[in-house]
Design an enzyme around this catalytic site. Structure first.
Site, short mmCIF file in Angstrom:
data_model
loop_
_atom_site.label_atom_id
_atom_site.label_comp_id
_atom_site.label_asym_id
_atom_site.label_seq_id
_atom_site.Cartn_x
_atom_site.Cartn_y
_atom_site.Cartn_z
N LYS A 116 -25.94 -32.31 -13.79
CA LYS A 116 -27.08 -32.61 -12.91
C LYS A 116 -27.93 -31.34 -12.88
O LYS A 116 -28.20 -30.78 -11.82
CB LYS A 116 -26.54 -33.02 -11.53
CG LYS A 116 -27.58 -33.53 -10.54
CD LYS A 116 -28.13 -34.89 -10.88
CE LYS A 116 -29.20 -35.28 -9.86
NZ LYS A 116 -29.96 -36.47 -10.28
N TYR A 151 -14.32 -29.88 -5.26
CA TYR A 151 -13.06 -30.29 -4.64
C TYR A 151 -12.21 -29.09 -4.22
O TYR A 151 -11.31 -29.22 -3.40
CB TYR A 151 -12.24 -31.17 -5.60
CG TYR A 151 -12.80 -32.56 -5.80
CD1 TYR A 151 -13.94 -32.99 -5.13
CD2 TYR A 151 -12.20 -33.45 -6.65
CE1 TYR A 151 -14.47 -34.25 -5.32
CE2 TYR A 151 -12.71 -34.74 -6.85
CZ TYR A 151 -13.85 -35.12 -6.18
OH TYR A 151 -14.36 -36.38 -6.37
N ASP A 160 -14.49 -37.82 -11.67
CA ASP A 160 -13.71 -38.69 -10.78
C ASP A 160 -14.37 -40.06 -10.72
O ASP A 160 -13.75 -41.11 -10.92
CB ASP A 160 -13.67 -38.03 -9.39
CG ASP A 160 -12.70 -38.71 -8.45
OD1 ASP A 160 -12.05 -39.70 -8.86
OD2 ASP A 160 -12.61 -38.27 -7.29
N ASP A 194 -26.73 -39.33 -13.02
CA ASP A 194 -27.24 -40.61 -12.52
C ASP A 194 -27.55 -41.55 -13.68
O ASP A 194 -27.24 -42.74 -13.65
CB ASP A 194 -28.46 -40.42 -11.60
CG ASP A 194 -29.41 -39.34 -12.07
OD1 ASP A 194 -29.08 -38.63 -13.04
OD2 ASP A 194 -30.49 -39.20 -11.49
N ASP A 199 -13.41 -43.68 -13.20
CA ASP A 199 -13.02 -44.94 -12.55
C ASP A 199 -13.96 -46.06 -12.96
O ASP A 199 -13.54 -47.19 -13.22
CB ASP A 199 -13.03 -44.80 -11.02
CG ASP A 199 -11.65 -44.46 -10.48
OD1 ASP A 199 -10.83 -43.95 -11.27
OD2 ASP A 199 -11.40 -44.69 -9.29
#
Ligand code: NAD
Length: 353
Positions: A188, A138, A244, A220, A248
């Site tokens: 990852k 980001y 992020d 994943d 959620d």
């Protein structure tokens, strides 16, 4: 305790009023609390032309903790980007160097039908996601859209240095210590070198926390496990982009956004505490909002900025009792329960406290 509070926009002032009543209770019992109100978001734009004005900056920097309700609304969506309420939010997070975002996802037994998952899968769910908030893809450079060999190319950079990983790792290990001493680090590493470093550093600092059991999971798989068997997790730590998405996802397992608090912390446990939801302009000014996420944000403030576990638990217990008594605002209402307003919900929590 020096607290700067920011009611913001929409339902913000209504839910903040209930949180302040909770502080009134502690103050009346002798707790030393200094509190000052400041403007953020649309309310600040209206009054000063800026979403995070200098007067707010001064108060927020001087405070030990910041309580924020919510900012934003359609009225300000037409303004140029630097004047939008969301800029105020990003501005204060950056200004206070709030790099650690803590989001608990707790399913209260009384609300288990609100989840989209089967009650037996989510009943008793209580997980904490620790998300790095100021780095990763980001913020990494270079970034942007360029034209190369006649074609448009979009580019972002995933980057973490070891110090950034270490500081968020320590926050997560400390949080795990206060809970069931189980920490799962999500990365990852099979594809992304940045997250190989992430895993290496997590393993290195785990030596400082021999009492906490560290495990690792690829992102994943973590996404899959969160909906398959979410109760296997206690504390999850991960980078900005994975956090992020996963936070959620985890919060929605509880089905009720009006119930979820969050904390964003700096290196000295100075924090900003706010509900996960927005300013709900559709119900603003109608005394309909659920103030519990805001009140539970006060509990997080007591726990993380003031190391006062007793008061934090006391607030959380009062909220559980109110739910057990069948009181519900519209967002969590079910047949057979008693529908209450924002202020009545506040009254009920105060009575249990
Ligand atoms: P929202 O969270 O404000 O509302 C989504 C839905 O949930 C609405 O139907 C709303 O009525 C309901 N809801 C939310 N909180 C509730 C509560 N406490 N009690 C009862 N019902 C509640 O999200 P949105 O509609 O996408 O955004 C509205 C505004 O809020 C936008 O301007 C957005 O930018 C802003 N926003 C701010 C924050 C923040 O301040 N941290 C976060 C998200 C969105």
């Amino acid at each position: 305790m020096k607290i700067c509070y920011l009611p913001g926009d929409g339902i913000g002032p209504e839910i903040m009023a209930q949180a302040l009543r909770v502080l009134d209770v502690f103050q009346s019992e002798g707790m030393k609390i200094e509190r000052e109100e400041a403007l953020l978001g649309g309310a600040a734009v209206d009054a000063t032309g800026e979403p995070y004005p200098p007067a707010t900056q001064q108060l927020a920097r001087a405070a030990d903790a910041v309580l924020l309700a919510a900012v934003g609304g359609p009225k300000w969506d037409v303004l140029p980007r630097p004047q939008r309420p969301e800029r105020g939010l990003l501005g204060i997070r950056k200004d206070l160097n709030l790099f650690a975002n803590l989001r608990p996802a707790v399913l209260y037994d009384e609300l288990k039908n609100a989840s989209s998952l089967k009650p037996e899968v989510v009943s008793g769910l209580d997980i904490l996601i620790v998300r790095e908030l100021t780095g990763d893809i980001y913020f990494g450079e270079p970034r942007g859209i360029t034209v190369e060999n006649g074609k448009r190319v979009g580019r972002n950079t995933m980057i973490y240095d070891e110090d950034e990983i270490r500081r968020i790792g320590r926050v997560a290990f400390e949080a795990a210590r206060k809970r069931s001493k189980k920490l799962c680090s999500v990365d990852k590493m099979n594809v992304l070198e940045t997250t190989q470093l992430w895993r290496d550093v997590m393993i290195e600092i785990s030596a400082e926390y021999p009492d906490v059991e560290l495990s690792h999971m690829l992102v994943d798989n973590a996404a899959m496990q969160l909906v398959r068997a979410p109760k296997q997790f206690d504390v999850i730590v991960t980078g900005n982009i994975f956090g992020d998405i996963l936070s959620d996802q985890a919060s929605m397992l509880t089905g009720s956004i009006g119930m979820l608090p969050s904390a964003s912390l700096d290196e000295n446990n100075k924090g900003m505490y706010e509900p996960c939801h927005g300013s709900a302009p559709d119900i603003a000014g109608k005394n309909l909002a659920n103030p519990l996420a805001m009140i539970l944000s006060v509990a997080m403030m007591m726990r993380y900025s003031f190391a006062d576990e007793t008061t934090a638990t006391r607030i959380e217990t009062a909220v559980k009792k109110v739910l057990a008594a069948g009181l519900r605002t519209g967002d969590i209402f079910e047949e057979g329960m008693q529908r209450v307003s924002c202020t009545e919900m506040g009254d009920a929590v105060i009575a249990r406290l």
